[in-house]
Motif scaffolding. Sequence first.
Motif, short mmCIF file in Angstrom:
data_model
loop_
_atom_site.label_atom_id
_atom_site.label_comp_id
_atom_site.label_asym_id
_atom_site.label_seq_id
_atom_site.Cartn_x
_atom_site.Cartn_y
_atom_site.Cartn_z
N ARG A 253 3.54 14.16 2.57
CA ARG A 253 4.25 12.92 2.88
C ARG A 253 3.60 11.75 2.16
NH1 ARG A 253 4.39 11.23 9.18
NH2 ARG A 253 4.02 8.99 8.95
N VAL A 254 4.40 10.74 1.86
CA VAL A 254 3.89 9.49 1.30
C VAL A 254 4.43 8.34 2.13
CG1 VAL A 254 3.78 7.96 -0.69
CG2 VAL A 254 3.72 10.43 -1.04
N ASP A 255 3.53 7.48 2.62
CA ASP A 255 3.91 6.27 3.35
C ASP A 255 3.78 5.07 2.43
OD1 ASP A 255 4.31 7.74 5.65
OD2 ASP A 255 2.44 7.10 6.63
N VAL A 256 4.72 4.14 2.53
CA VAL A 256 4.65 2.88 1.79
C VAL A 256 4.65 1.74 2.79
CG1 VAL A 256 5.71 1.40 0.05
CG2 VAL A 256 5.92 3.88 -0.15
N TYR A 257 3.64 0.87 2.71
CA TYR A 257 3.55 -0.32 3.57
C TYR A 257 3.93 -1.54 2.74
CZ TYR A 257 0.97 2.66 6.82
OH TYR A 257 0.59 3.67 7.68
N LEU A 258 4.96 -2.24 3.19
CA LEU A 258 5.48 -3.38 2.45
C LEU A 258 4.83 -4.68 2.91
CD1 LEU A 258 9.27 -2.44 2.56
CD2 LEU A 258 7.64 -1.99 0.70
N ALA B 155 0.85 -1.19 0.00
CA ALA B 155 0.00 0.00 0.00
C ALA B 155 0.88 1.23 0.00
CB ALA B 155 -0.93 0.01 1.21
N PHE B 156 0.36 2.30 -0.58
CA PHE B 156 1.04 3.59 -0.51
C PHE B 156 -0.01 4.66 -0.26
CE2 PHE B 156 0.46 2.06 -4.77
CZ PHE B 156 0.03 3.11 -5.56
N VAL B 157 0.34 5.63 0.59
CA VAL B 157 -0.65 6.58 1.11
C VAL B 157 -0.15 8.01 0.93
CG1 VAL B 157 -2.03 7.23 3.11
CG2 VAL B 157 -1.27 4.85 2.85
N GLN B 158 -0.94 8.82 0.22
CA GLN B 158 -0.66 10.25 0.10
C GLN B 158 -1.25 10.94 1.33
OE1 GLN B 158 -2.86 10.33 -3.73
NE2 GLN B 158 -1.15 11.58 -4.47
N ILE B 159 -0.41 11.71 2.04
CA ILE B 159 -0.85 12.36 3.27
C ILE B 159 -0.66 13.87 3.15
CG2 ILE B 159 -0.50 12.53 5.77
CD1 ILE B 159 0.67 9.69 5.66
#
Length: 240
Positions: A199-204, A163-167
Amino acid sequence: MKICKGFESVMDTIMSVLTPIHREGHKYLVLFALVTLLLFLVWTPLGWIGVIFTAWCAYFFRDPDRVTPTRAGLIIAPADGLVQSVTEAIPPAELGMGEHLRPRISIFMNVFDVHVNRVPADGEITQVAYTPGKFLNADLEKASEDNERNSIRMTTLAGKDIAFVQIAGLVARRIVSEIEPGQKVLAGERFGIIRFGSRVDVYLDEGLKPLVSVGQRTIGGETVIADGQSEEPQRHGAVR
């Protein structure tokens, strides 16, 4: 007339150096340019201040091409910026990915970074969920849960669930995403932009180890942040 010609010359120079500009920035660039022209008519020094802000606007919305590594198994940085944290966290609840911890890489974009976001891997988008929220400073840990965000889940060609999240951040007031469930995507493809500072978070997925360290700068669409074919343990870095 001389003021107008001088202004046009400056704008031509800005556009030749900073193009291409993301289409989200076109309306802002026109607005800044018009205000700058009016400022020149009021008082020349104010006009030059307007030129500086217009140049910054073009700089912010710049959209350079990138050379994306294409080997199977690679996970690529979705954004330019500073690796703010490499930790384990639960993915956003709206994506339904369970409550077990996953490796999470957080990339913080300041107002001087390229803000165009890119897909981190080849695969298929399985879910997109927009969540309204606050506009806290994006470098705060609680921004992942409290801030306005756009969460995207995908299955890579290697079968990994990521998943990747634009914050949105303190200054950011709009998340733009052009991606939909069921869409086939390629690593490095542009999919959106966030205005202004975010910020962008990436969940592996399980088995993927982060290959970037806190304090490292990433280049969206180019920097490898994980590799499904590598047995290398999680990387750690040192400032030297």
